[in-house]
Motif scaffolding. Sequence first.
Motif, mmCIF file in Angstrom:
data_model
loop_
_atom_site.group_PDB
_atom_site.id
_atom_site.type_symbol
_atom_site.label_atom_id
_atom_site.label_comp_id
_atom_site.label_asym_id
_atom_site.label_seq_id
_atom_site.Cartn_x
_atom_site.Cartn_y
_atom_site.Cartn_z
ATOM 1 N N THR A 93 33.835 9.770 63.051
ATOM 2 C CA THR A 93 33.443 9.955 64.452
ATOM 3 C C THR A 93 32.857 8.692 65.062
ATOM 4 N N SER A 98 38.073 6.880 67.646
ATOM 5 C CA SER A 98 37.541 8.219 67.806
ATOM 6 C C SER A 98 36.602 8.293 69.008
ATOM 7 N N GLN A 99 35.761 7.281 69.165
ATOM 8 C CA GLN A 99 34.829 7.259 70.294
ATOM 9 C C GLN A 99 35.577 7.144 71.624
ATOM 10 N N THR A 102 37.028 10.531 72.467
ATOM 11 C CA THR A 102 35.964 11.439 72.903
ATOM 12 C C THR A 102 35.552 11.136 74.337
ATOM 13 N N TYR A 135 42.154 12.769 64.522
ATOM 14 C CA TYR A 135 40.960 12.898 65.371
ATOM 15 C C TYR A 135 40.291 14.255 65.174
ATOM 16 N N PRO A 138 35.441 17.298 69.063
ATOM 17 C CA PRO A 138 34.022 17.687 69.062
ATOM 18 C C PRO A 138 33.844 19.135 69.500
ATOM 19 N N LEU A 143 29.511 18.279 72.903
ATOM 20 C CA LEU A 143 29.818 17.733 74.223
ATOM 21 C C LEU A 143 28.620 17.820 75.155
ATOM 22 N N CYS A 147 27.709 14.023 74.012
ATOM 23 C CA CYS A 147 28.753 13.205 74.644
ATOM 24 C C CYS A 147 28.542 13.033 76.150
#
Length: 547
Positions: A93, A98-99, A102, A135, A138, A143, A147
């Motif tokens: 993650t 991956s970031q 997201t 992936y 989340p 979230l 996030c």
Amino acid sequence: MAVNIIPAPSCFKADVWAYFGFKKKKDSDFMDKTLAVCKLCHTSVKNSGNTTNLRAHLKRHHPDKVMLAEELHRDPKQTRLDSDGMFSHKLPTTSPRSQKITETIVYFICQDLRPYTVVENAGFRLMVNAMEPRYQIPTREHLTKVCVPRLYAQTKAHVKASIDSAERVALMCDGWTSRTTEAYVTITAHFINEEWELVNYVLQTTDMPESHTRQNLAEHLRKALTEWGITEKDPVIVTDNASNMSIAAAEAAFSLHVKCYAHTLNLAAQRALKVTAVARLLGRVRRIVSFFRRSTTGSHILKEKQMLLRLPQHKLMTGAHDMLERFLEQQPAICAALLSNVTTAEDVVSALKPMKEATQYMSKEKIPSPSVIAPLQDKLLNGLKPIEGESSVMKDMKAAIATLYASSAMDPRFKSLPFLTDNKRQEVYNGLVAEAARLSIQPLEHDPRHTQEDEAKEQMTRYREADLLEVKEDPLVWWKEHQYEYPLLSHLAKRYLCIPGTSVSSVFSTAGDIITAQRSALLPEHVDQILFLNKNLRRMWLTWSAE
């Protein structure tokens, strides 16, 4: 000489044991677990009960085998085969890819106003898995708690930095009610940046369960000014004509309070429509419209000439105008028998037409500045000028509307101020010259006897003599090209042309769409974050993408 290496027991789960085993104890059938033997080079490595020494040996002497060992012994739930038959594990993650995915999902949720539960939907998960099988999507909780707040904080920092560079900031403040009847107040900021672009940001959306009194609103505005560092930006505020807003703006110490011109037009129209004769006329027309809407036969006959009946409050004046205008188109067929005074309808349409045109012009510009208000008012007053022999209804509908001459003077489209008398026009120019000289902080490098006011007068003279800009052109583009020709006046242009002429904004229509049946339990904090990101993230996203 061959070395007999016994495989490690099955209870040894670590990946490195694929490359290590044990020897038998001397004169015994039992394994000597104090030393692990490398199957690749037969080196004995001290076994201390963990795999630290074994991993160190592999990394030092067999680095090419380390990754394969990790893949072969990874948790099956975290391992899958890709299209080439190679092992592909889940992305961490914290990995850049991956970031980025997201952040894109958060952008999608905020920009398209999707509920957080979208990440739990089967179709969404299938789509994301097809695009990037590695992936890890989340959870909804991640979230909302991590996030979105993180992206909100990043975007807020960019907005603050952008506002810090502004010469003057104008705020718009308005209240709205969600579909769950919760009261909110949203504040937006408007200014002209160094590139002469009109920049608009949503600053904050706060729930206000308490009464919207002048004290509560004033405190709300003061907190916003302090939080966003706008106090020293000579802030201006634009609101509707409500008395509590006017008093709150004064108590919050704004340098200038501009009342929404569109709201002023609407109030004038509503007042006009309440005139007894007009109200009676509209009542008759609405009853006729209602008849044709209920009648299948009548509706079919007038299908191409349908009239408006129920309209949002802000479209009341335009709707009334259009309804009466279309009604008059049908007058030969139905009005003679059902309407006692057709002349009155014609008078009302004539009276409302200038107000409709002014409203349409204000709505046409993305963020209309107050520079258009004075020319529009002049057109309105001329359009509503009393005419000899007109009906009493027309005379009752005359109303005066406020003006902002300085803004018009700094707009190269309306700088000649043709709607003012010579004395009043010169008074406006003199006031701007004095203001430009007062605000100037750049010392003059030539004759010390030539003051800032003298310089401002010379620039004003040249500015007035320059050709007028066409109405369809953008005044900010003109000022960007001429800012160094009129350096003192260009500061005034930024101060006046950044002010919205109306508090009507798409922000408030968007705000009403945030709290839906799927998001009825949103906390006020989340409403603030979603609306903030929905309106501001696109500009920030384009900046980050360019970087």
